[in-house]
Design a protein around this motif. Structure first.
Motif, short mmCIF file in Angstrom:
data_model
loop_
_atom_site.label_atom_id
_atom_site.label_comp_id
_atom_site.label_asym_id
_atom_site.label_seq_id
_atom_site.Cartn_x
_atom_site.Cartn_y
_atom_site.Cartn_z
N MET A 158 1.06 -1.16 -0.09
CA MET A 158 0.05 -0.01 0.01
C MET A 158 1.12 1.20 0.08
SD MET A 158 -3.24 -0.91 2.70
CE MET A 158 -2.55 -0.12 3.97
N ALA A 159 1.91 1.18 0.78
CA ALA A 159 2.84 2.46 0.83
C ALA A 159 3.77 2.58 -0.33
CB ALA A 159 3.70 2.37 1.99
N LYS A 160 4.23 1.60 -1.11
CA LYS A 160 4.99 1.65 -2.34
C LYS A 160 4.49 2.38 -3.45
CE LYS A 160 8.27 -1.09 -4.73
NZ LYS A 160 8.76 -2.50 -5.09
N PRO A 161 4.95 3.47 -3.79
CA PRO A 161 4.41 4.05 -5.07
C PRO A 161 4.74 3.27 -6.38
CG PRO A 161 6.24 5.49 -4.14
CD PRO A 161 5.89 4.45 -3.35
N SER A 162 4.27 3.30 -7.42
CA SER A 162 4.75 2.76 -8.60
C SER A 162 5.48 3.63 -9.27
CB SER A 162 3.51 2.29 -9.65
OG SER A 162 2.88 3.58 -10.03
N GLU A 163 6.29 3.01 -10.38
CA GLU A 163 7.15 4.06 -10.94
C GLU A 163 6.62 5.17 -11.68
OE1 GLU A 163 9.68 1.64 -13.41
OE2 GLU A 163 10.24 0.25 -11.89
N ASP A 164 5.28 5.19 -12.17
CA ASP A 164 4.79 6.33 -12.84
C ASP A 164 4.10 7.19 -11.93
OD1 ASP A 164 5.18 4.66 -15.03
OD2 ASP A 164 3.44 3.75 -15.36
N ASP A 165 3.98 6.62 -10.64
CA ASP A 165 3.31 7.75 -9.70
C ASP A 165 4.32 8.98 -9.41
OD1 ASP A 165 0.86 6.26 -9.73
OD2 ASP A 165 1.47 5.38 -7.83
N GLU A 166 3.73 9.94 -9.32
CA GLU A 166 4.61 11.18 -8.78
C GLU A 166 4.52 10.93 -7.27
OE1 GLU A 166 4.01 15.20 -10.06
OE2 GLU A 166 3.58 14.36 -12.17
N ILE A 167 5.63 11.38 -6.50
CA ILE A 167 5.28 11.42 -5.25
C ILE A 167 4.69 12.77 -4.70
CG2 ILE A 167 6.62 11.57 -2.77
CD1 ILE A 167 8.81 9.50 -4.19
N ASP A 168 3.64 12.82 -3.95
CA ASP A 168 2.86 13.86 -3.84
C ASP A 168 2.28 13.64 -2.29
OD1 ASP A 168 1.52 16.15 -3.73
OD2 ASP A 168 -0.19 15.39 -4.89
N ILE A 169 2.49 14.47 -1.43
CA ILE A 169 1.89 14.38 -0.06
C ILE A 169 0.75 14.96 -0.03
CG2 ILE A 169 2.36 14.50 2.23
CD1 ILE A 169 5.34 14.00 1.80
N GLU A 170 -0.45 14.57 0.47
CA GLU A 170 -1.51 15.44 0.88
C GLU A 170 -2.02 14.93 2.07
OE1 GLU A 170 -6.08 15.52 -1.22
OE2 GLU A 170 -4.32 14.76 -2.37
N VAL A 171 -2.40 15.65 2.92
CA VAL A 171 -3.12 15.47 4.25
C VAL A 171 -4.44 15.60 4.04
CG1 VAL A 171 -2.98 16.01 6.66
CG2 VAL A 171 -1.05 16.12 5.54
N LEU A 172 -5.31 14.52 4.35
CA LEU A 172 -6.60 14.48 4.37
C LEU A 172 -7.19 14.48 5.75
CD1 LEU A 172 -7.32 12.40 1.24
CD2 LEU A 172 -7.50 14.77 1.29
N LEU A 173 -7.97 15.46 6.27
CA LEU A 173 -8.53 15.46 7.71
C LEU A 173 -9.75 14.07 7.38
CD1 LEU A 173 -8.90 19.17 8.48
CD2 LEU A 173 -7.03 17.37 9.16
N ASN A 174 -9.83 13.50 8.80
CA ASN A 174 -10.78 12.45 8.99
C ASN A 174 -10.62 11.24 7.83
OD1 ASN A 174 -12.22 14.17 10.80
ND2 ASN A 174 -13.54 15.11 8.97
N GLU A 175 -9.28 11.23 7.57
CA GLU A 175 -9.08 9.93 6.84
C GLU A 175 -8.70 8.88 7.91
OE1 GLU A 175 -5.46 8.71 3.76
OE2 GLU A 175 -5.95 10.66 4.16
N GLU A 176 -9.12 7.68 7.52
CA GLU A 176 -9.00 6.35 8.04
C GLU A 176 -7.30 6.41 8.57
OE1 GLU A 176 -9.79 1.85 7.69
OE2 GLU A 176 -11.53 3.25 7.66
N GLU A 177 -6.96 5.83 9.52
CA GLU A 177 -5.73 5.56 9.89
C GLU A 177 -5.15 4.51 9.07
OE1 GLU A 177 -3.03 6.96 11.79
OE2 GLU A 177 -4.51 8.74 12.15
N PRO A 178 -3.68 4.11 8.50
CA PRO A 178 -3.65 2.97 7.83
C PRO A 178 -3.31 1.91 8.96
CG PRO A 178 -1.68 4.67 8.02
CD PRO A 178 -2.74 5.29 8.61
N PRO A 179 -3.42 0.68 8.59
CA PRO A 179 -3.38 -0.51 9.82
C PRO A 179 -2.02 -0.35 10.19
CG PRO A 179 -3.55 -1.27 7.44
CD PRO A 179 -3.62 0.34 7.29
#
Length: 182
Positions: free
Chosen positions: A106-127
């Protein structure tokens, strides 16, 4: 928390994921009286008189859901007077656990994905990670207990009052300043 850090914890209660069923399984974490001074030192508090955690665990496939409550009676040191004072804590807990491989995917981005950090409020915590098929309820208990402590505890009724400003001592150069003015 890495396995070597978990090995150094004063409270350990490992539970194998295979022993958890679809129906909720109750689990209690109550340390021995002899372990309480080490737990107090780990938490950085004056003393721990009582600690009890009650959990309900259920499993769905490889994932585990944990819900429960931590109850603790302890003494923290006041940041103003340095006197210890009693604190009662009731900490509710809800956590999800997943295998390490699933979390890494879940945490590993694919090679095509840009690394972008976005903070979403009320987002469910990762396990949280299930390490080698084991969940350490002692580590969970200590982590949530530490997070619930007041970082700047004050004894009830104590207020910090700013000290009165000191009158500056006369500078040794004040006499020279007087000579210059004359």
């Amino acid at each position: 928390m890495t396995m070597s850090q978990q090995d150094q914890l004063p409270l350990r209660r490992p539970i194998r994921v295979e022993s958890i069923t679809l129906r909720p399984v109750a689990a209690e974490v109550v340390p021995e009286q002899a372990d309480l001074p080490a737990i107090a030192a780990f938490l950085g508090v004056a003393s721990v008189e009582a600690l009890e955690a009650s959990y309900s665990l259920s499993r769905n496939g490889e994932r585990v859901k944990l819900e429960g409550m931590i109850k603790a009676s302890l003494h923290q040191s006041c940041v103003v007077t340095l006197d210890p004072f009693p604190v009662e804590l009731n900490v509710p807990i809800k956590l999800d656990f997943a295998p390490e491989a699933e979390i890494a995917a879940m945490a590993k981005p694919s090679e095509d994905d840009e690394i972008d950090i976005e903070v979403l409020l009320n987002e469910e915590e990762p396990p949280e990670s299930i390490v080698d098929g084991v969940i350490d309820l002692g580590a969970v208990t200590l982590e949530f207990l530490a997070l619930s402590l007041d970082p700047y505890p004050r004894k009830p009724g104590v207020a910090f009052s700013e000290p009165a400003p000191e009158t500056p001592a006369e500078s040794p150069f004040a006499a020279l300043l007087q000579l210059k003015r004359e």
